[in-house]
Design a protein around this motif. Sequence first.
Motif, PDB file in Angstrom:
ATOM      1  N   ALA A 394      15.524  32.894  10.092  1.00 43.06           N
ATOM      2  CA  ALA A 394      14.254  32.093   9.654  1.00 43.06           C
ATOM      3  C   ALA A 394      13.374  33.012   9.087  1.00 43.06           C
ATOM      4  O   ALA A 394      13.194  34.218   9.440  1.00 43.06           O
ATOM      5  CB  ALA A 394      13.842  31.450  11.110  1.00 43.06           C
ATOM      6  N   ILE A 395      12.516  32.187   8.146  1.00 44.38           N
ATOM      7  CA  ILE A 395      11.581  32.893   7.583  1.00 44.38           C
ATOM      8  C   ILE A 395      10.210  32.299   8.214  1.00 44.38           C
ATOM      9  O   ILE A 395       9.916  30.942   8.300  1.00 44.38           O
ATOM     10  CB  ILE A 395      11.609  32.429   6.001  1.00 44.38           C
ATOM     11  N   ILE A 396       9.319  32.993   8.660  1.00 46.91           N
ATOM     12  CA  ILE A 396       8.057  32.589   9.225  1.00 46.91           C
ATOM     13  C   ILE A 396       6.885  33.160   8.458  1.00 46.91           C
ATOM     14  O   ILE A 396       6.796  34.376   8.321  1.00 46.91           O
ATOM     15  CB  ILE A 396       7.990  32.981  10.685  1.00 46.91           C
ATOM     16  N   HIS A 397       5.914  32.291   8.214  1.00 49.91           N
ATOM     17  CA  HIS A 397       4.852  32.796   7.500  1.00 49.91           C
ATOM     18  C   HIS A 397       3.354  32.577   8.135  1.00 49.91           C
ATOM     19  O   HIS A 397       3.405  31.606   9.065  1.00 49.91           O
ATOM     20  CB  HIS A 397       4.674  31.796   6.183  1.00 49.91           C
ATOM     21  N   GLY A 398       2.555  33.493   8.249  1.00 47.49           N
ATOM     22  CA  GLY A 398       1.416  33.434   8.811  1.00 47.49           C
ATOM     23  C   GLY A 398       1.330  34.048  10.595  1.00 47.49           C
ATOM     24  O   GLY A 398       2.476  34.154  10.883  1.00 47.49           O
ATOM     25  N   ASP A 399       0.355  34.455  10.885  1.00 48.09           N
ATOM     26  CA  ASP A 399       0.206  34.808  12.075  1.00 48.09           C
ATOM     27  C   ASP A 399      -0.546  33.542  13.184  1.00 48.09           C
ATOM     28  O   ASP A 399      -1.021  33.081  12.644  1.00 48.09           O
ATOM     29  CB  ASP A 399      -0.610  36.199  12.030  1.00 48.09           C
ATOM     30  N   ALA A 400       0.057  33.730  14.515  1.00 42.84           N
ATOM     31  CA  ALA A 400      -0.973  33.117  15.543  1.00 42.84           C
ATOM     32  C   ALA A 400      -1.747  34.262  16.313  1.00 42.84           C
ATOM     33  O   ALA A 400      -1.437  35.444  15.797  1.00 42.84           O
ATOM     34  CB  ALA A 400       0.305  32.322  16.243  1.00 42.84           C
ATOM     35  N   VAL A 401      -2.511  33.611  16.944  1.00 46.13           N
ATOM     36  CA  VAL A 401      -3.640  34.622  17.540  1.00 46.13           C
ATOM     37  C   VAL A 401      -3.476  34.083  19.148  1.00 46.13           C
ATOM     38  O   VAL A 401      -3.551  33.144  19.643  1.00 46.13           O
ATOM     39  CB  VAL A 401      -4.938  34.266  17.157  1.00 46.13           C
ATOM     40  N   ILE A 402      -3.217  35.172  20.066  1.00 43.89           N
ATOM     41  CA  ILE A 402      -3.278  35.180  21.431  1.00 43.89           C
ATOM     42  C   ILE A 402      -4.911  35.618  21.814  1.00 43.89           C
ATOM     43  O   ILE A 402      -5.326  36.705  21.622  1.00 43.89           O
ATOM     44  CB  ILE A 402      -2.347  36.052  22.234  1.00 43.89           C
ATOM     45  N   GLN A 432     -19.611  22.848   1.483  1.00 44.29           N
ATOM     46  CA  GLN A 432     -18.867  22.509   2.562  1.00 44.29           C
ATOM     47  C   GLN A 432     -18.883  23.464   3.768  1.00 44.29           C
ATOM     48  O   GLN A 432     -18.485  24.972   3.492  1.00 44.29           O
ATOM     49  CB  GLN A 432     -17.330  22.427   1.994  1.00 44.29           C
ATOM     50  N   TYR A 433     -19.470  23.113   4.615  1.00 42.78           N
ATOM     51  CA  TYR A 433     -19.905  24.042   5.883  1.00 42.78           C
ATOM     52  C   TYR A 433     -18.689  23.822   6.796  1.00 42.78           C
ATOM     53  O   TYR A 433     -18.225  22.504   7.137  1.00 42.78           O
ATOM     54  CB  TYR A 433     -21.095  23.711   6.657  1.00 42.78           C
ATOM     55  N   VAL A 434     -18.198  24.885   7.360  1.00 43.49           N
ATOM     56  CA  VAL A 434     -17.037  24.830   8.425  1.00 43.49           C
ATOM     57  C   VAL A 434     -17.517  25.763   9.681  1.00 43.49           C
ATOM     58  O   VAL A 434     -18.019  27.005   9.338  1.00 43.49           O
ATOM     59  CB  VAL A 434     -15.719  25.506   7.856  1.00 43.49           C
ATOM     60  N   ALA A 435     -17.224  25.419  10.950  1.00 41.73           N
ATOM     61  CA  ALA A 435     -17.525  26.154  11.972  1.00 41.73           C
ATOM     62  C   ALA A 435     -15.932  26.759  12.509  1.00 41.73           C
ATOM     63  O   ALA A 435     -15.189  25.735  12.607  1.00 41.73           O
ATOM     64  CB  ALA A 435     -18.023  25.208  13.185  1.00 41.73           C
ATOM     65  N   TYR A 436     -16.250  27.924  12.901  1.00 45.09           N
ATOM     66  CA  TYR A 436     -14.736  28.667  13.489  1.00 45.09           C
ATOM     67  C   TYR A 436     -15.157  29.170  14.685  1.00 45.09           C
ATOM     68  O   TYR A 436     -16.483  29.448  15.022  1.00 45.09           O
ATOM     69  CB  TYR A 436     -14.659  29.830  12.391  1.00 45.09           C
ATOM     70  N   VAL A 437     -14.238  29.001  15.368  1.00 42.08           N
ATOM     71  CA  VAL A 437     -14.242  29.622  16.734  1.00 42.08           C
ATOM     72  C   VAL A 437     -13.720  31.043  16.777  1.00 42.08           C
ATOM     73  O   VAL A 437     -12.826  31.158  16.514  1.00 42.08           O
ATOM     74  CB  VAL A 437     -13.238  28.741  17.785  1.00 42.08           C
ATOM     75  N   ASP A 450     -12.570  43.943  15.868  1.00 39.40           N
ATOM     76  CA  ASP A 450     -11.550  43.260  16.391  1.00 39.40           C
ATOM     77  C   ASP A 450     -11.616  41.959  17.044  1.00 39.40           C
ATOM     78  O   ASP A 450     -10.763  41.174  17.667  1.00 39.40           O
ATOM     79  CB  ASP A 450     -10.877  44.378  17.808  1.00 39.40           C
ATOM     80  N   ASP A 451     -12.898  41.041  16.536  1.00 38.60           N
ATOM     81  CA  ASP A 451     -12.991  39.922  17.015  1.00 38.60           C
ATOM     82  C   ASP A 451     -11.918  39.032  16.247  1.00 38.60           C
ATOM     83  O   ASP A 451     -11.477  39.245  15.203  1.00 38.60           O
ATOM     84  CB  ASP A 451     -14.375  39.185  16.453  1.00 38.60           C
ATOM     85  N   LEU A 452     -11.655  37.937  17.232  1.00 37.88           N
ATOM     86  CA  LEU A 452     -10.458  37.281  16.467  1.00 37.88           C
ATOM     87  C   LEU A 452     -11.042  35.795  15.972  1.00 37.88           C
ATOM     88  O   LEU A 452     -11.630  35.239  17.003  1.00 37.88           O
ATOM     89  CB  LEU A 452      -9.473  36.869  18.186  1.00 37.88           C
ATOM     90  N   ASN A 453     -10.726  35.334  14.905  1.00 37.67           N
ATOM     91  CA  ASN A 453     -10.867  34.117  14.520  1.00 37.67           C
ATOM     92  C   ASN A 453      -9.863  32.919  14.967  1.00 37.67           C
ATOM     93  O   ASN A 453      -8.723  33.247  14.591  1.00 37.67           O
ATOM     94  CB  ASN A 453     -10.894  34.067  13.008  1.00 37.67           C
ATOM     95  N   LEU A 454     -10.290  31.987  15.887  1.00 37.32           N
ATOM     96  CA  LEU A 454      -9.403  31.085  16.292  1.00 37.32           C
ATOM     97  C   LEU A 454      -8.917  29.896  15.779  1.00 37.32           C
ATOM     98  O   LEU A 454      -8.280  28.952  16.068  1.00 37.32           O
ATOM     99  CB  LEU A 454      -9.756  30.909  17.974  1.00 37.32           C
ATOM    100  N   GLY A 455      -9.594  29.706  14.629  1.00 36.76           N
ATOM    101  CA  GLY A 455      -9.641  28.584  13.670  1.00 36.76           C
ATOM    102  C   GLY A 455     -10.805  27.883  13.628  1.00 36.76           C
ATOM    103  O   GLY A 455     -11.760  27.865  14.203  1.00 36.76           O
TER     104      GLY A 455
END
Length: 540
Positions: A394-402, A432-437, A450-455
């Motif tokens: 399989a081909i998987i693009h992108g990363d997830a975050v734990i 366009q303003y966007v709030a990220y966690v 090392d802070d993690l952007n959760l989306g």
Amino acid sequence: MVKKKRFILPLLAICTVVISACAAQTSKKDEQEKEKSMVTISEQVEKSCISCHAVDEKGKLERIGYIRKTPEGWSQTIARMERLHGLSVTEEEREQLIMDLSRERGLAPEETEKLQYWLANKPSYLEANPENEHVANACISCHASGRFEAQRRTEQEWKNLKDFHLVMYPSIYLNHRHTDWPKEADKAIAYLAKKYGEDSKVWNEWKNEEYNVNGKWKVVGFQGTKGFYIGESEFKKEDKGYSEKKNIRFLNGDVREEFNGNVRMYTGYMLRSQYLQGENKVKGTYSVTSDNQIKGDWSLKDDLGITAEETYYKVQTEKPEVVHLEPLSWKKGEVNEITMYGMNLSQLKKEDLSLPKGVELVSITDQSDEQLRAVIKVDEKAKIGKVTFKGENAIIHGDAVIFDQTDYIKIEPGYGVSRIGDEGPMNKMSTQYVAYVYSNGKDGKKGTKDDLNLGPVQADWSLGTYPEKNATRDDRPYIGNIDKNGLYTPNIEGVNKDRAFVQENVGSATVIAKVEIDGKSFIAKSHHIATVPDYDNNIH
């Protein structure tokens, strides 16, 4: 002596022949080199440029043969030639000039990969400070870095650019009276000639190469205030480029949109699109990448602040291919339900994926070729950070975050600029303003690497005075408003009789985002400026 003389004469004769042969060979080589370097770019360039830019002793067109630029850069040059030097071309001839010059005197993919923000003219983009102090002193007070990073010149051409500034903008002395501008410019030129020189190995390797984008593609995009979307696109080869038809579907609310238009390819990899999306005119700025993807942005022609980022993946039928995960972040110690989007996903099996220790694919449900739902269990002992899927089949693009916990939210852009307009020839430009966690990451500290952007996250948006405390005036009633999705729309241009001193509708405000997550409240703030239209950007 006689013998010697007899010996010398033949020797002289031989040397004469050899020297003559060498001279002839050298002359032939010079001619070949000259012919090789001779700029025979195109009939249109000869017709429009050669009357002023003669072929020099090196066989190159004066000035043109020592500069390389993006299509946008050549477009600006042609506009300046029209404005200042009487060049007269039709729209078709102008387009042909840009196409020809970009092909022969363009930039390689490696030379533009960090300049997408500049090429797409993305508003409210904050560049990093230049690494060279002389460039900072001589150039940055008037120009963004992207302007000179998007071109390559010989050292003499960088010097010519300094002369051009002195002739065209003599007030540059006064504008830079805090420093000795000519000396600072000379030091900046030394840096620019070395860092952004005309001769380039990557360009020599790339020139005359061209990607073929004909066919079907999967699209993943993100539009601030509307969220992620997926879609399908098809390019069809035509005489002067491609036509494209693209359908997208937003994952939040199932809103669908359709784009139809024409696409030109410059320099073998740069795609420039002109779409119609309903009644909106849309321009796209994309590049084909070496990993068989297309990446870039689109924005409304009438409002550059309405924009989205996109990645295209070439449709194939051999393997399951995941192009987007929703959500992108999974919490430790919990069972996470996710949706995978892509192609051939009905073929995907649990054993096709290899996940890191502590992350388990429990089940796959609702499986079709375009999407499937999966249950991912993340153990308490799983390491926090980015997770990369692997799989031979399989081909998987992108990363997830734990992540372990939510620590703060952040607004992008951190410093937003909108522009008033719509009453005269200039259009408004929204923001366009966007709030990220975010999670603090392994070190547990906010604001570190090392802070993690959760989306992105839906927030409650409002405006405060700027500064919030002890503001000497409140600009909010005059400068515009922000909607429930974070879209800031500025007011019209022109004087406002209801305002003190009959000012225009410009000023500052504090943008405030409030979010509730797991019973905890988070607040983030950004500085917004509503300012005048970008007259300079339209002229140059």
